[in-house]
Design a protein around this motif. Structure first.
Motif, PDB file in Angstrom:
ATOM      1  N   PHE A 147      -0.537 -12.619  62.686  1.00  0.00           N
ATOM      2  CA  PHE A 147      -1.137 -13.942  62.647  1.00  0.00           C
ATOM      3  C   PHE A 147      -2.594 -13.858  62.135  1.00  0.00           C
ATOM      4  O   PHE A 147      -3.194 -14.959  61.649  1.00  0.00           O
ATOM      5  CB  PHE A 147      -1.088 -14.838  63.773  1.00  0.00           C
ATOM      6  N   GLY A 148      -3.080 -12.886  62.175  1.00  0.00           N
ATOM      7  CA  GLY A 148      -4.562 -12.399  61.476  1.00  0.00           C
ATOM      8  C   GLY A 148      -4.446 -12.756  60.085  1.00  0.00           C
ATOM      9  O   GLY A 148      -5.378 -12.890  59.428  1.00  0.00           O
ATOM     10  N   LEU A 149      -3.151 -12.510  59.143  1.00  0.00           N
ATOM     11  CA  LEU A 149      -3.065 -12.754  57.852  1.00  0.00           C
ATOM     12  C   LEU A 149      -3.263 -14.327  57.690  1.00  0.00           C
ATOM     13  O   LEU A 149      -3.657 -14.562  56.441  1.00  0.00           O
ATOM     14  CB  LEU A 149      -1.574 -12.451  57.515  1.00  0.00           C
ATOM     15  N   ILE A 150      -2.877 -15.213  58.197  1.00  0.00           N
ATOM     16  CA  ILE A 150      -2.986 -16.701  58.225  1.00  0.00           C
ATOM     17  C   ILE A 150      -4.598 -17.040  57.875  1.00  0.00           C
ATOM     18  O   ILE A 150      -4.825 -17.596  56.927  1.00  0.00           O
ATOM     19  CB  ILE A 150      -2.512 -17.504  59.485  1.00  0.00           C
ATOM     20  N   GLY A 151      -5.575 -16.484  58.806  1.00  0.00           N
ATOM     21  CA  GLY A 151      -6.826 -16.594  58.559  1.00  0.00           C
ATOM     22  C   GLY A 151      -7.479 -15.973  57.483  1.00  0.00           C
ATOM     23  O   GLY A 151      -8.172 -16.529  56.802  1.00  0.00           O
ATOM     24  N   VAL A 152      -6.912 -14.736  56.964  1.00  0.00           N
ATOM     25  CA  VAL A 152      -7.358 -13.821  55.831  1.00  0.00           C
ATOM     26  C   VAL A 152      -7.071 -14.857  54.413  1.00  0.00           C
ATOM     27  O   VAL A 152      -7.618 -15.158  53.618  1.00  0.00           O
ATOM     28  CB  VAL A 152      -6.696 -12.508  55.632  1.00  0.00           C
ATOM     29  N   ALA A 153      -5.428 -15.183  54.569  1.00  0.00           N
ATOM     30  CA  ALA A 153      -5.192 -16.139  53.368  1.00  0.00           C
ATOM     31  C   ALA A 153      -5.846 -17.452  53.304  1.00  0.00           C
ATOM     32  O   ALA A 153      -6.402 -17.732  52.011  1.00  0.00           O
ATOM     33  CB  ALA A 153      -3.722 -16.489  53.588  1.00  0.00           C
ATOM     34  N   PHE A 154      -5.995 -18.124  54.430  1.00  0.00           N
ATOM     35  CA  PHE A 154      -6.861 -19.452  54.330  1.00  0.00           C
ATOM     36  C   PHE A 154      -8.399 -19.096  53.659  1.00  0.00           C
ATOM     37  O   PHE A 154      -9.025 -19.901  53.125  1.00  0.00           O
ATOM     38  CB  PHE A 154      -6.886 -20.020  55.589  1.00  0.00           C
ATOM     39  N   GLY A 155      -9.071 -18.090  54.305  1.00  0.00           N
ATOM     40  CA  GLY A 155     -10.410 -17.784  53.998  1.00  0.00           C
ATOM     41  C   GLY A 155     -10.447 -17.414  52.273  1.00  0.00           C
ATOM     42  O   GLY A 155     -11.186 -17.921  51.817  1.00  0.00           O
ATOM     43  N   LEU A 156      -9.474 -16.559  52.136  1.00  0.00           N
ATOM     44  CA  LEU A 156      -9.194 -16.333  50.631  1.00  0.00           C
ATOM     45  C   LEU A 156      -9.301 -17.703  49.763  1.00  0.00           C
ATOM     46  O   LEU A 156      -9.802 -17.707  48.705  1.00  0.00           O
ATOM     47  CB  LEU A 156      -8.410 -14.995  50.262  1.00  0.00           C
ATOM     48  N   GLY A 157      -8.133 -18.563  50.158  1.00  0.00           N
ATOM     49  CA  GLY A 157      -7.928 -19.744  49.535  1.00  0.00           C
ATOM     50  C   GLY A 157      -9.233 -20.631  49.200  1.00  0.00           C
ATOM     51  O   GLY A 157      -9.598 -20.890  48.269  1.00  0.00           O
ATOM     52  N   PHE A 158      -9.985 -20.511  50.445  1.00  0.00           N
ATOM     53  CA  PHE A 158     -11.372 -21.420  50.215  1.00  0.00           C
ATOM     54  C   PHE A 158     -12.424 -20.928  49.554  1.00  0.00           C
ATOM     55  O   PHE A 158     -13.156 -21.408  49.072  1.00  0.00           O
ATOM     56  CB  PHE A 158     -11.580 -21.806  51.901  1.00  0.00           C
TER      57      PHE A 158
END
Length: 414
Positions: A147-158
């Motif tokens: 689930f940490g990937l969710i935060g990584v993906a969202f952070g990279l997206g922003f």
């Protein structure tokens, strides 16, 4: 197992990245993309909020469909909707409508933009479905890491979205939207070509009753719980104010300071970087040191300081003052959002967690829908700076709701 191969994780990660990247590319550029069709704050606010209302209405259904029919077809359908929505938006802003006699001067282009945003919002269940894929392929021991990937993906997206949008807008203001549509198409091809079904047939669930798919049903439940009612109202008002502020922010930059797409996108890049650092690395130690209740109040103070600083800026000092303001704003948001979620969670027993946290997502989407039109009306009818003062007033209400609630058991400061 067949579906635990790395390509499954890759597809989920790219889908999560696409979900944030498409929105973070388009959103900071909306006033420039709308310039040929409308310059009003109301239109901008409604267009910004249309994505959120579609997502609010359809996310429960998309989650239920993935439980009934499997993750792969639902994710493919959602990503295809993203391709269609972004492609229609890009095509609409690229066409020279004045050269088409039967369409010139009509509401057709603006209508197509709203349709495009609604399609993209309806298909916005990609994040929830990708999260379900990660849950399917994870063991209880490594689920937190997955689930940490969710935060990584969202952070990279922003971070990547505003950076890419600002860079490409320097070539042509429509190019970032085409880039977002192209990335969504790549995402779709990956899902179709590499993603196996991760939800086995024996685990499929029947579709729930229509009443249970009504997004307002869970909201009604959570507001009848006296343990979390005030905090949930605070959560809703926070996103109402925050999304109203951000919806008209770039329009204000354009009209008050004469900014083009590049500096406006850079401001959102600053927000992405600061928010990612706070939520990705600082929030854990800060919670251990100060506790969620204190951090929520401190974060609200930072948000109000950011709101206040923007209308105080002048064309001469706008860039340094605005970039500092949005950094402070991002710091506050990075503290408030996870801490308020945690305060709600700690007041519920295990059986009520899923419904309540799902309701918070619904409240966030509802605030994201209502805030932009409200700010847009204030922008047009009261004055360009009025949404910022309105945001501060709403934040004071949030402070009263959070401060008036007993913090409950907290971690003691070290």
């Amino acid at each position: 197992m067949r579906w635990s191969r790395p390509s499954t994780t890759l597809c989920a990660f790219i889908t999560l990245l696409n979900d944030r990247l498409g929105e973070s590319i388009v959103f900071p550029l909306l006033p420039y993309l709308l310039a040929s069709f409308s310059g009003s704050g109301r239109t901008l606010g409604l267009l910004a909020g249309s994505y959120a209302v579609a997502q609010f209405a359809f996310t429960p259904l998309i989650g239920a469909l993935s439980d009934r029919f499997g993750r792969r077809p639902v994710m493919a359908g959602c990503v295809a909707g993203s391709v269609l929505g972004l492609g229609l938006f890009a095509l609409t802003i690229t066409i020279d409508w004045s050269a088409i006699p039967w369409a010139a001067g009509t509401a057709l282009p603006l209508t197509l933009l709203f349709v495009a945003r609604l399609i993209d919002g309806v298909s916005g269940g990609t994040a929830a479905t990708a999260g379900a894929v990660l849950a399917d392929i994870s063991t209880p021991e490594n689920r937190a890491k997955a689930f940490g990937l969710i935060g990584v993906a969202f952070g990279l997206g922003f971070i990547l979205g505003p950076a890419l949008g600002g860079l490409l807008a320097g070539v042509n203001v429509t190019l970032p939207v085409w880039a977002a549509a192209a990335f969504a198409l790549v995402n779709l091809l990956l899902v179709l070509g590499l993603l196996p079904e991760t939800h086995p047939i024996e685990a499929r669930l029947p579709l729930p009753r229509k009443r249970e798919l009504n997004p307002f049903t869970q909201l009604r439940r959570v507001f009848t719980n006296p343990q979390v009612r005030r905090l949930c109202l605070a959560f809703f008002l926070f996103f109402l104010a925050f999304n109203g502020f951000t919806a008209v922010l770039v329009l204000y930059f354009k009209q008050a300071f004469g900014w083009g797409p590049a500096p406006a996108a850079t401001a959102f890049l600053v927000v992405g970087v600061v928010a990612t650092v706070v939520q990705g690395g600082l929030i854990g130690p800060l919670v251990q040191r100060f506790g969620e209740w204190r951090l929520s109040l401190a974060g609200l103070g930072f948000v109000m300081a950011g709101f206040l600083q923007v209308p105080l800026a002048t064309p001469a000092n706008a860039q340094p003052l605005v970039f500092i303001a949005v950094a402070i704003l991002a710091l506050g948001t990075g503290l408030v959002t996870p801490c308020l979620r945690s305060l709600v969670s700690r007041r519920l027993d295990a059986a009520g967690q899923g419904a309540a946290l799902g309701s918070l997502q619904g409240l966030q989407s509802l605030g994201s829908f209502l805030g932009p039109p409200l700010a847009g009306v204030a922008y047009d009818l009261v004055g360009r700076q009025s949404p910022f003062w309105l945001g501060i007033a709403l934040m004071l209400g949030v402070v009263a709701l959070v401060a008036g609630r007993s913090p409950g058991p907290e971690r003691s400061p070290a």
